[in-house]
Design a protein around this motif. Sequence first.
Motif, PDB file in Angstrom:
ATOM      1  N   THR A 167       0.847  -1.191   0.000  1.00  0.00           N
ATOM      2  CA  THR A 167       0.000   0.000   0.000  1.00  0.00           C
ATOM      3  C   THR A 167       0.883   1.240   0.000  1.00  0.00           C
ATOM      4  N   LYS A 168       0.280   2.365  -0.343  1.00  0.00           N
ATOM      5  CA  LYS A 168       1.026   3.622  -0.304  1.00  0.00           C
ATOM      6  C   LYS A 168       1.079   4.155   1.118  1.00  0.00           C
ATOM      7  N   GLN A 169      -0.025   4.007   1.837  1.00  0.00           N
ATOM      8  CA  GLN A 169      -0.057   4.478   3.224  1.00  0.00           C
ATOM      9  C   GLN A 169       0.605   3.468   4.143  1.00  0.00           C
ATOM     10  N   LYS A 170       1.219   3.946   5.199  1.00  0.00           N
ATOM     11  CA  LYS A 170       1.893   3.075   6.150  1.00  0.00           C
ATOM     12  C   LYS A 170       0.878   2.540   7.146  1.00  0.00           C
ATOM     13  N   SER A 171       0.644   1.239   7.088  1.00  0.00           N
ATOM     14  CA  SER A 171      -0.300   0.606   7.991  1.00  0.00           C
ATOM     15  C   SER A 171      -0.077  -0.896   7.970  1.00  0.00           C
ATOM     16  N   ASP A 172      -0.351  -1.535   9.113  1.00  0.00           N
ATOM     17  CA  ASP A 172      -0.329  -2.996   9.151  1.00  0.00           C
ATOM     18  C   ASP A 172      -1.714  -3.532   9.525  1.00  0.00           C
ATOM     19  N   ASP A 173      -2.721  -2.669   9.371  1.00  0.00           N
ATOM     20  CA  ASP A 173      -4.101  -3.029   9.695  1.00  0.00           C
ATOM     21  C   ASP A 173      -4.817  -3.492   8.433  1.00  0.00           C
ATOM     22  N   PRO A 174      -5.177  -4.793   8.330  1.00  0.00           N
ATOM     23  CA  PRO A 174      -5.840  -5.311   7.122  1.00  0.00           C
ATOM     24  C   PRO A 174      -7.144  -4.602   6.783  1.00  0.00           C
ATOM     25  N   SER A 175      -7.782  -3.954   7.763  1.00  0.00           N
ATOM     26  CA  SER A 175      -9.069  -3.315   7.500  1.00  0.00           C
ATOM     27  C   SER A 175      -8.954  -2.148   6.512  1.00  0.00           C
ATOM     28  N   VAL A 176      -7.723  -1.657   6.269  1.00  0.00           N
ATOM     29  CA  VAL A 176      -7.559  -0.566   5.302  1.00  0.00           C
ATOM     30  C   VAL A 176      -7.900  -1.032   3.885  1.00  0.00           C
ATOM     31  N   LEU A 177      -8.001  -2.344   3.687  1.00  0.00           N
ATOM     32  CA  LEU A 177      -8.342  -2.879   2.368  1.00  0.00           C
ATOM     33  C   LEU A 177      -9.847  -3.048   2.165  1.00  0.00           C
ATOM     34  N   SER A 178     -10.624  -2.833   3.200  1.00  0.00           N
ATOM     35  CA  SER A 178     -12.073  -3.027   3.087  1.00  0.00           C
ATOM     36  C   SER A 178     -12.656  -2.131   1.997  1.00  0.00           C
ATOM     37  N   GLY A 179     -13.285  -2.756   1.001  1.00  0.00           N
ATOM     38  CA  GLY A 179     -13.919  -2.023  -0.081  1.00  0.00           C
ATOM     39  C   GLY A 179     -12.971  -1.333  -1.044  1.00  0.00           C
TER      40      GLY A 179
END
Length: 281
Positions: free
Chosen positions: A85-97
């Motif tokens: 991803t472009k944003q820094k995150s390790d939370d899978p919920s950022v992929l929702s939708g």
Amino acid sequence: MKIAYSPCPNDTFVFHAWAHGLIPNAPKLDVTYADIDITNNLATQPNSLDILKISYAALPWALTEYALLPCGGALGRGCGPLILTKQKSDDPSVLSGRRVAVPSERSTAYLLFRLWATKNVPGGVGEIVVMPFHEIMPAVRDGKIDAGLVIHEARFTYGNYDLNMLQDLGNWWEKDTNLPIPLGAIIARRSLDLIKISEIIRSSVEYAWANPDVSADYILCHAQEMSIDVAQAHINLYVNEFTRNLGEEGYEAVFTLLSRAAKEGLVPSFDLDALRWDDRK
């Protein structure tokens, strides 16, 4: 004999000796270089190809005409697909939708992604976009898609695009199963001498290991804007003992992946025994 495999370093390394007439008594090869999405589709359509490199995930659609060879493919540990991803995150919920690019709808990478997302992405992802794997990272960087599923040398180069690794699907798979990851398979028409072809491929692999410098020009000629160091890292990661012989652990990994996928309705149900022929004799 007509064969199709990718221009990636692991494939050109494995098949260099055979393609260049360096294996005694091996038939001459007519090589087509193609992206994995193309070969996955070719394996299920009428064509004149005798041997193909495809994703293990595509095997259930190909087993009527083709047999899985116990050598030449890519299976291992620490070599799984990455979700970027472009944003820094390790939370899978950022992929929702969200819109996610994948290299092939029948790739092992996408199959692992679907198995992982079912358990980890609330509500599921949004649109899936298929594109050649080398176009995925620029598309994520430029904001054309929200996330990308990448394979091959992208493991070593995604930092060059200022991208974040959300999930290493290989690590997830290995922790969940304690098995290596089945990525790319070599298949041949069932009407051919499968034992002889397997012996030739093993000889080609062993020649490559014994003479690593001989194939360098061939590998770099077909690699896409890749340095020699990245190409060698790619080969070291994807060409291993499983490339010489799947063995019991390799077959168990393939059985586990495809049986889980069939249970989830992600691939057609099929006779798992069809994955093995008389290599056990």
